[in-house]
Scaffold this active site. Structure first.
Site, PDB file in Angstrom:
ATOM      1  N   CYS A  91       0.802  -1.229   0.000  1.00  0.00           N
ATOM      2  CA  CYS A  91       0.000   0.000   0.000  1.00  0.00           C
ATOM      3  C   CYS A  91       0.832   1.275   0.000  1.00  0.00           C
ATOM      4  CB  CYS A  91      -0.930   0.024   1.205  1.00  0.00           C
ATOM      5  SG  CYS A  91      -2.163  -1.298   1.202  1.00  0.00           S
ATOM      6  N   HIS A 358      -8.844   3.469  -2.274  1.00  0.00           N
ATOM      7  CA  HIS A 358      -7.394   3.277  -2.069  1.00  0.00           C
ATOM      8  C   HIS A 358      -6.816   2.488  -3.242  1.00  0.00           C
ATOM      9  CE1 HIS A 358      -3.610   2.130  -0.417  1.00  0.00           C
ATOM     10  NE2 HIS A 358      -4.013   1.108   0.347  1.00  0.00           N
ATOM     11  N   CYS A 388       0.171   2.598   6.268  1.00  0.00           N
ATOM     12  CA  CYS A 388       0.554   1.247   6.656  1.00  0.00           C
ATOM     13  C   CYS A 388       0.642   0.399   5.396  1.00  0.00           C
ATOM     14  CB  CYS A 388      -0.455   0.649   7.627  1.00  0.00           C
ATOM     15  SG  CYS A 388      -2.151   0.560   7.007  1.00  0.00           S
TER      16      CYS A 388
END
Length: 403
Positions: A91, A358, A388
Site C-alpha cells: 500500500c 485506495h 501502513c
C-alpha cells in the site's frame, strides 16, 4: 545535500474497482499516461531531461507488469529517452516512489524526476502477484499470517474499539470528502480521464457515499468474520495475542478503504531544475522514514514512521500542521490518533480512502498532492503523509510549504 522540491502534483479521479466502474475498460498504461500528459502540459517539463519516472504499483503483474512506468511514459508520448522504473511496497508503493525520487535529487543523482503510481484494482486483485505471504505454509506459520481485514479486526479488538466508533469515523470521512468536493478543494490536482475516442470516462471520485451516516453504516455486516472463523485466522491471532479472548468483527465495506482504480504523478526536482524550467517550487520534501512492526497485527507502523520523519526534519509531531493517514481501515486512523495524540481536526481533513478509495500503488502520490493542496489553501507550513502496508510496514513523508 540538495533540497528536493515538489513542482506540481496531479491525480485521476478514483473509479470504482469493479467491471461496472468508469475506468475499468481502460488499461493501467492509459491511467499512467493520463497523469504524465497532464503534468507535461501544466509544467512543460519536456524542456528539461527527466531522469526517471518512478511509479508505485502494488501488484505489478499482467497489464500492470513489465515496468509499467516506462510503458506509460512511451504511451504518453514522452521523449523516447525518458527512463522508467517500478517500486512495490504494498500500500505504500506510491509514497516510496516519491521518497526515492526525493532521495535521488537530494543525493545529486538526478535533477528532475517524476514519481507517483498506478493501480487498477478492477483488473488486478490485491495480492495478484502471489508471493510467499499467504501461499507458503512454513512462512505463514513463522509470520502468523493474517489477512488484512482480520488484522484490522484484531487491531480494533486490542484497542477496545466498538462498531459505533469505527462507523462514526467512516461517516465523518464521507462527510469530509463530500464537503471537499463541493468546495472544490481537489480541483487543482484532478485530471479528468478520457478514452481513446476522447470521450469523458470520469472526472469525479466514484466511490463516495456522501449520504452515509453512522446509523446507515451500522446496518452493514462484518466483512471478515467468515475469514476469521472458517479460515482459521481467528485462532492464529488468538495464539499470537492470547489476551484476545474474543475477536471483535468490526470492519465492513463501509468503514474500510474502497477498492478503486486510479493514478498519480508528481514533478520533483532540484532548485536549479525549477529555475531552468521557470517553475516556482510548491513544497520541499524535507524527510522520510520507514518502519516495521509485527506482521500479524500489521497496521500500526504509521505512528512510528510519522514520528521518525518529523524528528528527522527537526520537528515533534505536535508541531506538524496537517496529516494524511491512509484510511486502510477505520481502526488504523483511530489507533494513530490515540498513539500520537494528534487531534482529528489535523488528520484527513478532506476525507480519505474510506470515502474515496485506495488504489494501492497510486495512493501515496495522491495523498501527497492532497496534503499539498490543503496546506496551500490554509497557509499551513508543515504536513506528513503516512501509510501502513502489508507485512507490518509503515512509510511516512514530511513536506514543508515553500512561501
Amino acid at each position: 545535500m540538495t533540497d528536493a522540491y515538489i513542482y506540481d502534483a496531479v491525480r485521476t479521479p478514483r473509479g470504482a474497482g469493479r467491471p461496472t466502474g468508469s475506468l475499468h475498460t481502460l488499461s493501467p498504461i492509459d491511467l499512467g499516461a493520463t497523469v504524465l500528459r497532464a503534468l507535461r502540459q501544466r509544467t512543460g517539463f519536456e524542456r528539461e531531461p527527466v531522469e526517471d519516472v518512478i511509479f508505485g504499483v502494488g501488484d505489478a503483474v499482467d497489464d500492470q507488469g513489465a515496468n509499467l512506468a516506462r510503458s506509460a511514459a512511451l504511451h504518453a508520448g514522452l521523449d523516447i529517452g525518458t527512463p522508467g522504473s517500478v517500486i512495490s511496497r504494498f500500500c505504500a508503493s506510491g509514497l516510496d516512489a516519491v521518497n526515492l525520487a526525493a532521495a535521488k535529487v537530494g543525493a545529486g543523482h538526478g535533477d528532475l524526476l517524476i514519481a507517483g503510481g498506478v493501480e487498477m484494482m478492477s483488473l488486478i486483485p490485491i495480492a495478484g502477484t502471489g508471493g510467499p505471504w499467504g501461499t507458503d505454509a512454513a512462512f505463514n506459520t513463522l509470520s502468523n499470517f493474517t489477512p488484512l481485514g482480520v488484522a484490522a479486526d484484531l487491531l480494533g479488538t486490542l484497542e477496545g474499539h466498538d462498531r459505533a466508533q469505527v462507523d462514526a469515523y467512516a461517516a465523518e470521512s464521507q462527510a469530509r470528502a463530500a464537503r471537499a468536493w463541493d468546495e472544490g478543494r481537489f480541483a487543482r490536482s484532478i485530471v479528468p480521464v478520457h478514452d481513446f475516442n476522447g470521450d469523458l470516462c470520469l472526472d469525479r471520485d466514484e466511490h463516495m457515499r456522501p449520504g452515509s451516516t453512522a446509523e446507515s453504516l451500522a446496518k452493514l455486516k462484518p466483512a471478515f468474520a467468515d475469514m476469521a472463523t472458517k479460515g482459521g485466522f481467528g485462532e492464529i491471532v488468538k495464539k499470537r495475542y492470547p489476551e484476545v479472548n474474543r475477536l471483535q468483527h468490526l470492519h465492513t465495506g463501509g468503514n474500510s478503504s474502497g477498492v478503486v482504480d486510479g493514478a498519480s504523478a508528481l514533478l520533483i526536482g532540484s532548485a536549479a531544475a525549477g529555475e531552468r524550467l521557470g517553475l516556482a517550487p510548491r513544497a520541499r520534501i524535507t524527510s522520510s522514514a520507514t518502519t516495521a512492526c509485527d506482521p500479524c497485527l500489521m497496521l500500526v507502523a504509521p505512528a512510528e514512521a510519522a514520528r521518525r520523519a518529523a524528528e528527522r526534519g527537526g520537528y515533534t509531531l505536535d508541531q506538524i500542521d496537517l496529516f494524511e493517514v491512509n484510511e486502510a481501515f477505520a481502526s488504523v486512523v483511530l489507533r494513530f490518533m490515540r498513539e500520537t495524540g494528534v487531534p482529528h481536526d489535523k488528520v484527513n481533513v478532506n476525507g480519505g480512502a474510506i470515502a474515496m478509495g485506495h488504489p494501492i500503488g497510486a495512493t501515496g502520490g495522491i495523498l501527497v498532492g492532497t496534503l499539498l493542496d490543503e496546506m496551500e489553501r490554509r497557509g499551513a507550513r508543515t504536513g506528513i503523509v503516512t501509510l501502513c502496508a502489508g507485512l507490518g510496514l509503515g512509510v511516512a513523508t514530511l513536506i514543508e510549504l515553500v512561501e
